[in-house]
Design a protein around this motif. Sequence first.
Motif: not given
Length: 154
Positions: A1-8, A10-13, A15-27
């Motif tokens: 629940e806290k993680l979902a709140e933090v992700k929300c 992060y997205h508000q601040k 404009g992107a989902d948390a962790g997607l940039e790292d995933d794209a970079h790793d890929s």
Amino acid sequence: EKLAEVKCLYHQKFGADAGLEDDAHDSQLQGYEKSLQELKVLFAQKYGYDVDDIDEDGAVWVKKAGYSAMEILEEKLAEVKCLYHQKFGADAGLEDDAHDSQLQGYEKSLQELKVLFAQKYGYDVDDIDEDGAVWVKKAGYSAMEILEEKLAEV
């Protein structure tokens, strides 16, 4: 629940989902590593050695495993001595008078062993340094000389 709140938040601040940039970079990084491995395989297929076998001076280090050249020659000499003993019933070179002829015989045997070694391994025993590294000799024109000659023809 806290993680979902933090992700929300992060997205508000951002404009992107948390962790997607790292995933794209790793890929992307994994893609580059895969391409590098494919290039190394193509290089090895074309030139017959790995790109990692080249030192900072551009020299190619050929790796050989097994016995050293001296060990191989000593083994062959022992075999020749055994054959001599079987044929003549005595050890090679016991007569002091025949020291010179014995030496010539050994030199001849050594030359024959060098020929056999070159036939079997594809390089001369004299091409091996004291560390066991094989020095490959290239004869003929360098690539630059060939290009300069072709340019002169034009």
